[in-house]
Design an enzyme around this catalytic site. Structure first.
Site: not given
Ligand code: AR6
Length: 182
Positions: A37, A45-47, A130-131, A134
């Site tokens: 973010n 999530g991934v972050d 973003s999937t 977001y």
């Molecule tokens: N490895 C690979 N992909 C993953 C993992 C992992 N360990 N964990 C989740 N995903 P998101 P955004 C996938 O929500 O939508 C955070 O809080 C998940 O299935 O992580 O860009 C940040 O700080 C999905 O397909 O990121 C921001 O505030 C993809 O990663 C916000 O979320 C992205 O999901 C960003 O939202």
């Protein structure tokens, strides 16, 4: 969730694109991309997974950066990760599609690839930016991701290899179709 062994897309070997399913933090590529973010101070999530795997020094370095606007990217070291670097990018929050979401998602991919090129990195792995929270529609996001990466690889020497890492079944199925993987 364990990581499936990444496999090469045999139908398009010249495009140097690999598809993998699982946790991006386990990959031994030169850089993994974080869907961060604008604060760059961590999240879910991934972050969250990347910060947990990299250790607290990653947050300390991120604090010195001072944030990142949507669509841009910043690079840090990888600390305890196998990857040497983390490229932090900020995808758009989906707001219905009329707030430049498509362009901003494309920018997130392209600006991450530009940093990989600047640092002469051979390999970089992307999550499905973003999937998650977001809310960007997955089909559209996958199309933008694949188109952006293919055109960048065609016109640039670095990075040499890009891995798309899908965590959920829906994204994995979409990428398999888009990349014509059996
Ligand atoms: N490895 C690979 N992909 C993953 C993992 C992992 N360990 N964990 C989740 N995903 P998101 P955004 C996938 O929500 O939508 C955070 O809080 C998940 O299935 O992580 O860009 C940040 O700080 C999905 O397909 O990121 C921001 O505030 C993809 O990663 C916000 O979320 C992205 O999901 C960003 O939202």
């Amino acid at each position: 969730m364990g990581l499936f062994t990444p496999f090469r897309n045999k139908l398009m070997p010249s495009e140097k694109i690999t598809l993998a399913k699982g946790d991006i933090t386990t990959l031994g590529v030169d850089a993994i991309v974080n869907a961060a973010n604008t604060t760059l101070l961590g999240g879910g999530g991934v972050d969250g997974a990347i910060h947990r795997a990299a250790g607290p020094e990653l947050l300390e370095e991120c604090k010195t950066i001072g944030g990142c606007p949507t669509g841009e990217a910043r690079i840090t070291k990888g600390y305890n990760l196998l990857a040497s670097y983390v490229i932090h990018t900020v995808g758009p929050v989906w707001q219905g599609g009329h707030n430049s979401e498509k362009e901003l998602l494309q920018n997130a991919y392209i600006n991450s690839l530009k940093l990989a090129k600047e640092h002469k990195l051979n390999s970089i792995a992307f999550p499905n930016i973003s999937t998650g929270v977001y809310g960007f529609p997955k089909q559209l996001a996958a199309q933008i991701a694949v188109d952006s990466v293919k055109s960048y690889l065609k016109n640039n020497k670095y990075p040499k290899e890009v891995v798309f890492v899908c965590f959920d079944d829906e994204n994995y199925a979409l990428y398999r179709t888009l990349l014509s993987v059996d």
